[in-house]
Scaffold this active site. Structure first.
Site, PDB file in Angstrom:
ATOM      1  N   ALA A  32      39.259  36.576  37.449  1.00  0.00           N
ATOM      2  CA  ALA A  32      38.982  36.240  38.857  1.00  0.00           C
ATOM      3  C   ALA A  32      38.095  37.330  39.460  1.00  0.00           C
ATOM      4  O   ALA A  32      38.402  37.898  40.512  1.00  0.00           O
ATOM      5  CB  ALA A  32      40.270  36.063  39.653  1.00  0.00           C
ATOM      6  N   GLU A  35      33.186  41.339  43.530  1.00  0.00           N
ATOM      7  CA  GLU A  35      32.289  42.507  43.604  1.00  0.00           C
ATOM      8  C   GLU A  35      33.009  43.831  43.309  1.00  0.00           C
ATOM      9  O   GLU A  35      32.394  44.783  42.860  1.00  0.00           O
ATOM     10  CB  GLU A  35      31.621  42.589  44.988  1.00  0.00           C
ATOM     11  CG  GLU A  35      30.522  41.568  45.210  1.00  0.00           C
ATOM     12  CD  GLU A  35      29.381  41.673  44.200  1.00  0.00           C
ATOM     13  OE1 GLU A  35      28.968  42.791  43.847  1.00  0.00           O
ATOM     14  OE2 GLU A  35      28.916  40.610  43.741  1.00  0.00           O
ATOM     15  N   GLY A  36      34.307  43.886  43.604  1.00  0.00           N
ATOM     16  CA  GLY A  36      35.079  45.099  43.310  1.00  0.00           C
ATOM     17  C   GLY A  36      35.074  45.374  41.802  1.00  0.00           C
ATOM     18  O   GLY A  36      34.791  46.496  41.357  1.00  0.00           O
ATOM     19  N   HIS A  37      35.362  44.319  41.011  1.00  0.00           N
ATOM     20  CA  HIS A  37      35.329  44.488  39.547  1.00  0.00           C
ATOM     21  C   HIS A  37      33.917  44.839  39.087  1.00  0.00           C
ATOM     22  O   HIS A  37      33.728  45.676  38.205  1.00  0.00           O
ATOM     23  CB  HIS A  37      35.739  43.184  38.842  1.00  0.00           C
ATOM     24  CG  HIS A  37      37.133  42.742  39.128  1.00  0.00           C
ATOM     25  ND1 HIS A  37      37.413  41.657  39.932  1.00  0.00           N
ATOM     26  CD2 HIS A  37      38.326  43.231  38.722  1.00  0.00           C
ATOM     27  CE1 HIS A  37      38.720  41.485  39.996  1.00  0.00           C
ATOM     28  NE2 HIS A  37      39.299  42.436  39.277  1.00  0.00           N
ATOM     29  N   GLU A 149      40.313  52.029  43.101  1.00  0.00           N
ATOM     30  CA  GLU A 149      41.254  52.741  43.991  1.00  0.00           C
ATOM     31  C   GLU A 149      42.025  51.773  44.892  1.00  0.00           C
ATOM     32  O   GLU A 149      42.948  52.176  45.579  1.00  0.00           O
ATOM     33  CB  GLU A 149      40.500  53.772  44.833  1.00  0.00           C
ATOM     34  CG  GLU A 149      40.063  54.965  44.010  1.00  0.00           C
ATOM     35  CD  GLU A 149      39.405  56.059  44.833  1.00  0.00           C
ATOM     36  OE1 GLU A 149      39.139  55.841  46.040  1.00  0.00           O
ATOM     37  OE2 GLU A 149      39.148  57.128  44.267  1.00  0.00           O
ATOM     38  N   ARG A 188      43.114  37.861  45.479  1.00  0.00           N
ATOM     39  CA  ARG A 188      43.998  37.053  46.334  1.00  0.00           C
ATOM     40  C   ARG A 188      43.302  36.537  47.589  1.00  0.00           C
ATOM     41  O   ARG A 188      43.797  35.602  48.218  1.00  0.00           O
ATOM     42  CB  ARG A 188      45.208  37.875  46.773  1.00  0.00           C
ATOM     43  CG  ARG A 188      46.130  38.165  45.624  1.00  0.00           C
ATOM     44  CD  ARG A 188      47.185  39.142  46.054  1.00  0.00           C
ATOM     45  NE  ARG A 188      47.970  39.534  44.907  1.00  0.00           N
ATOM     46  CZ  ARG A 188      49.286  39.501  44.864  1.00  0.00           C
ATOM     47  NH1 ARG A 188      49.977  39.121  45.900  1.00  0.00           N
ATOM     48  NH2 ARG A 188      49.929  39.862  43.781  1.00  0.00           N
TER      49      ARG A 188
END
Ligand code: PAF
Length: 280
Positions: A32, A35-37, A149, A188
């Site tokens: 899922a 952009e964080g990943h 983080e 989520r």
């Protein structure tokens, strides 16, 4: 991009990297991807000659079976995103590749880091998470591994586990990626209604408020101010706490030379969101 479907194929890939003495950056995920990943993938590409991502929804870290069932699975889209981000390979193992003897945990006690905050509300979660991360690190044998983080408690537990187990890998924490509104990116978020998505912006705002207050007040005075804000909102606060970064313990007063973070978990309707910020 190479798609690696099982442990044997991963072993062949790892041997070819090691034979050429190339550095390998590793980004474990549960898919899922957002952009964080992709910011973790980017950091890994910048710092290593090869980048490997893994996608595995780890059953042992879900204390709630409905959560496991409802966890978004978007494999084809994830593969496309990884490919366009320039990732070299993705490992998509089956349960047997990581749990050949059944769904057991390798860890019981994690030195107290696992019993506070998320650990207190999600019993067994960190034991399952650490188990799969250790097994993934042992299989992938990366030079460096990257974690966001956003899950800061997870990051600290992984750092401790790697140190205790003497695993030869450098753990790199990567800052939280936020929407323009301040809402931290999370898999989520796609389950939030537009109304709750707007309301959830207060999570970041309360963290910023706590950071402002931390320049004037001790923790015991900051926490009730923030709790009061939640009590007048549509979000249901599970916890808001300030802890020292290293050992994740609560404290009476700020000390020079130490770092502190504010952590929050709150429900926006049915969806449980977490976030954190360094306050000093
Ligand atoms: O942060 C996650 O996505 C998971 O906890 C991890 C580190 C991939 C282990 O399953």
């Amino acid at each position: 991009m190479l798609i690696i479907k099982n442990r044997q194929e991963l072993s062949d890939f790892v041997q070819s990297i090691r034979a050429k003495q190339l550095t390998l950056g590793f980004v474990p995920t549960m898919g899922a991807l957002h952009e964080g990943h992709l910011s973790l993938i980017k950091r890994s590409i910048e710092g290593n000659q090869y980048t490997l991502c893994s996608i595995f929804v780890n059953p042992t870290q879900f204390n709630n079976p409905t959560d496991l069932e409802k966890y978004p699975r978007t494999e084809q889209e994830d593969i496309r995103k990884l490919e366009s981000a320039g990732c070299d390979a993705v490992y998509i193992p089956g349960v047997n590749d990581l749990y050949p003897q059944g769904l057991e945990n390798d860890f019981t006690d994690m030195g107290g880091l696992d019993s506070v905050m998320e650990g207190a509300f999600r019993p067994g979660h960190f034991q399952g998470m650490a188990t799969v991360v250790k097994r993934l690190l042992m299989q992938a044998q990366p030079t460096r591994a990257y974690f966001g983080e956003k899950d800061f408690q997870q990051l600290q537990i992984i750092r401790k586990m790697v140190k205790d187990e003497k695993l030869p890998v450098e753990i790199i924490g990567v800052p939280i990626v936020r929407e323009e509104s301040g809402l931290a990116l999370s898999s989520r978020n796609m389950r939030l209604s537009p109304d709750f998505k707007e309301k959830s912006v207060m999570i970041y705002q309360t963290l910023v408020k706590a950071k402002e207050l931390a320049s004037q007040l001790p923790p015991r005075q900051i926490i009730p101010i923030i709790e009061q804000i939640y009590s007048h909102s549509d979000l249901k606060l599970e916890y808001f706490t300030l802890v020292e970064e290293e050992d994740l313990r609560t404290f009476d007063d700020f000390e020079k030379g130490k770092h502190y973070r504010a952590f929050v978990a709150a429900f926006a309707g049915e969806i449980r969101l977490i976030d954190n910020i360094q306050i000093r």
